[in-house]
Design a protein around this motif. Structure first.
Motif, mmCIF file in Angstrom:
data_model
loop_
_atom_site.group_PDB
_atom_site.id
_atom_site.type_symbol
_atom_site.label_atom_id
_atom_site.label_comp_id
_atom_site.label_asym_id
_atom_site.label_seq_id
_atom_site.Cartn_x
_atom_site.Cartn_y
_atom_site.Cartn_z
ATOM 1 N N TYR A 55 0.860 -1.187 0.000
ATOM 2 C CA TYR A 55 0.000 0.000 0.000
ATOM 3 C C TYR A 55 0.893 1.234 0.000
ATOM 4 C CZ TYR A 55 -3.765 3.156 1.562
ATOM 5 O OH TYR A 55 -4.689 4.170 1.681
ATOM 6 N N CYS A 56 0.843 1.990 -1.079
ATOM 7 C CA CYS A 56 1.764 3.111 -1.259
ATOM 8 C C CYS A 56 1.729 4.136 -0.114
ATOM 9 C CB CYS A 56 1.489 3.810 -2.589
ATOM 10 S SG CYS A 56 1.899 2.813 -4.045
ATOM 11 N N SER A 85 0.870 10.869 -7.225
ATOM 12 C CA SER A 85 -0.538 11.103 -6.896
ATOM 13 C C SER A 85 -1.196 11.643 -8.156
ATOM 14 C CB SER A 85 -0.669 12.118 -5.751
ATOM 15 O OG SER A 85 -2.030 12.473 -5.566
ATOM 16 N N TRP A 86 -2.041 10.826 -8.778
ATOM 17 C CA TRP A 86 -2.609 11.211 -10.067
ATOM 18 C C TRP A 86 -3.554 12.400 -9.957
ATOM 19 C CZ3 TRP A 86 0.816 9.133 -12.703
ATOM 20 C CH2 TRP A 86 1.179 7.781 -12.614
ATOM 21 N N ASP A 93 -0.714 7.103 -5.141
ATOM 22 C CA ASP A 93 -1.492 6.151 -5.931
ATOM 23 C C ASP A 93 -0.623 5.108 -6.628
ATOM 24 O OD1 ASP A 93 -3.956 7.624 -5.522
ATOM 25 O OD2 ASP A 93 -3.189 9.083 -6.966
ATOM 26 N N HIS A 94 0.671 5.414 -6.780
ATOM 27 C CA HIS A 94 1.525 4.580 -7.628
ATOM 28 C C HIS A 94 2.975 4.815 -7.226
ATOM 29 C CE1 HIS A 94 2.607 2.260 -11.157
ATOM 30 N NE2 HIS A 94 3.322 3.254 -11.666
ATOM 31 N N VAL A 95 3.855 3.866 -7.591
ATOM 32 C CA VAL A 95 5.248 3.962 -7.170
ATOM 33 C C VAL A 95 6.145 3.306 -8.216
ATOM 34 C CG1 VAL A 95 5.150 1.801 -5.852
ATOM 35 C CG2 VAL A 95 6.839 3.542 -5.218
ATOM 36 N N GLY A 96 7.385 3.761 -8.282
ATOM 37 C CA GLY A 96 8.388 3.162 -9.158
ATOM 38 C C GLY A 96 9.770 3.484 -8.617
ATOM 39 N N VAL A 139 4.185 13.824 -9.448
ATOM 40 C CA VAL A 139 5.047 13.299 -8.390
ATOM 41 C C VAL A 139 4.596 13.837 -7.034
ATOM 42 C CG1 VAL A 139 7.392 13.291 -7.462
ATOM 43 C CG2 VAL A 139 7.019 12.992 -9.918
ATOM 44 N N LEU A 140 4.444 12.918 -6.082
ATOM 45 C CA LEU A 140 4.123 13.302 -4.706
ATOM 46 C C LEU A 140 5.406 13.572 -3.925
ATOM 47 C CD1 LEU A 140 1.885 13.565 -2.497
ATOM 48 C CD2 LEU A 140 2.321 11.151 -1.966
#
Length: 327
Positions: A55-56, A85-86, A93-96, A139-140
């Motif tokens: 969970y991001c 964070s879209w 919301d997402h990670v890389g 980007v958050l």
């Protein structure tokens, strides 16, 4: 870490988010971007530095709590964990992972799991693992792992060795309920400080670091406190198990150097012969002799030791592995 991520570029999920990352984590058929990052960390020996999350937002909070959170407007560094964070909100919301340094305002080169290969399709729940170049717009912020320190607790990497005890595998990459049991026993004894989550069911660097601390509490040191279980230390951690006390505890290096005469020397020699490590022309017998030392050196080399660590003088780690019957 980047090599592990690169190895997954082009990986495609099965139906309904079926992935190796989800199976490894234990949450298959779910969005898996953060499970992929955690998987790469585990595969590369960086689990302690990167953490293990699905969970991001929880992963973001973990980096914040460690003082390793970096603003989205800061320079990005190769190896940073980038969170998106879209909708521009406060939750990730997402990670890389960032694959190249980037100045403030510049786009980011990344590898991401659970995304799409281009701008068409879902960016946060796509069909595979791809290299991407993204603007800073979404980007958050960044998590900046302390790769050279926090994953090891010191200057050297945790042991990647694995052993089999009682038919079960222990050490880096071992998997099963028995790994969880070891982790819980370590926590119960006050040796759980390296767990970000867990413990178990996959043996990670955190298990190795915690187990090494437990070994040191028993008086082990050096390569004998490398975080890989031996039969004696494992029995002392988990409590008596059937057959666990049939093996002789390590009598200490000084005992062997005193030229002992004991049935224990005979028992040790017989185990060395059984393991194919004999340098005996006759015997073995109760009097410690050079043939015992030469035989034990063969055993040390069989266990992967070399140089001064394979000098034939027994140490606790190789003694535990030899499983000499109590006499």
């Amino acid at each position: 870490m980047l090599s592990a991520a690169t190895a997954d570029v082009g990986y495609k999920e099965g139906s309904s988010n079926d992935t190796k990352h989800g199976r490894w984590y234990g949450l298959n058929f779910n969005p898996w971007c953060d499970m992929a990052v955690s998987y790469w960390a585990q595969q590369s020996g960086n689990a302690g530095a990167v953490g293990k999350f699905a969970y991001c937002p929880s992963h973001v909070n973990w980096f914040r709590s460690r003082g390793q959170w970096v603003s989205k407007n800061a320079p990005a560094k190769r190896g940073d964990i980038v969170f998106y964070s879209w909708d521009g909100g406060p939750l990730a919301d997402h990670v890389g992972i960032v694959t190249a340094d980037s100045a403030p305002g510049q786009s980011l080169a990344t590898i991401e799991g659970n995304t799409s290969s281009g701008n068409a399709g879902s960016q946060g729940n796509g069909d595979g693992c791809y290299r991407r170049v993204r603007p800073r717009t979404y980007v958050l912020g960044f998590g900046r792992p302390a790769y050279s320190g926090s994953s090891t607790g010191g200057g050297s990497s945790p042991s990647r060795a694995r052993v089999t005890i009682g038919g079960l595998s222990y050490g880096y990459g071992a998997e099963g309920d028995h790994v969880t049991r070891v982790g819980r026993a370590l926590v119960a004894k006050g040796f759980g400080s390296h767990y970000a989550e867990g413990p178990g069911p996959v043996w990670s660097d955190a298990d190795t670091l915690n187990y090494a601390a437990f070994q040191r509490s028993l008086g082990y040191s050096g390569s004998d406190a490398d975080g890989v279980p031996g039969p004696d230390s494992l029995a002392r951690l988990l409590g008596s198990t059937p057959g666990a006390q049939t093996y002789a505890p390590f009598p200490g290096a000084a005992w062997f150097k005193s030229s002992p005469r004991s049935p224990l020397v005979t028992a040790m020699g017989r185990r060395l012969v059984a393991e194919g490590c004999s340098a005996y022309s006759e015997g073995p017998g109760p009097q410690w002799a050079d043939a015992d030392r030469q035989s034990y050196a063969k055993w040390q080399r069989k266990q992967g030791f070399g140089g001064a660590d394979a000098d034939g003088w027994p140490g606790a780690k190789t003694w535990d592995a030899l499983r000499v019957p109590a006499v």
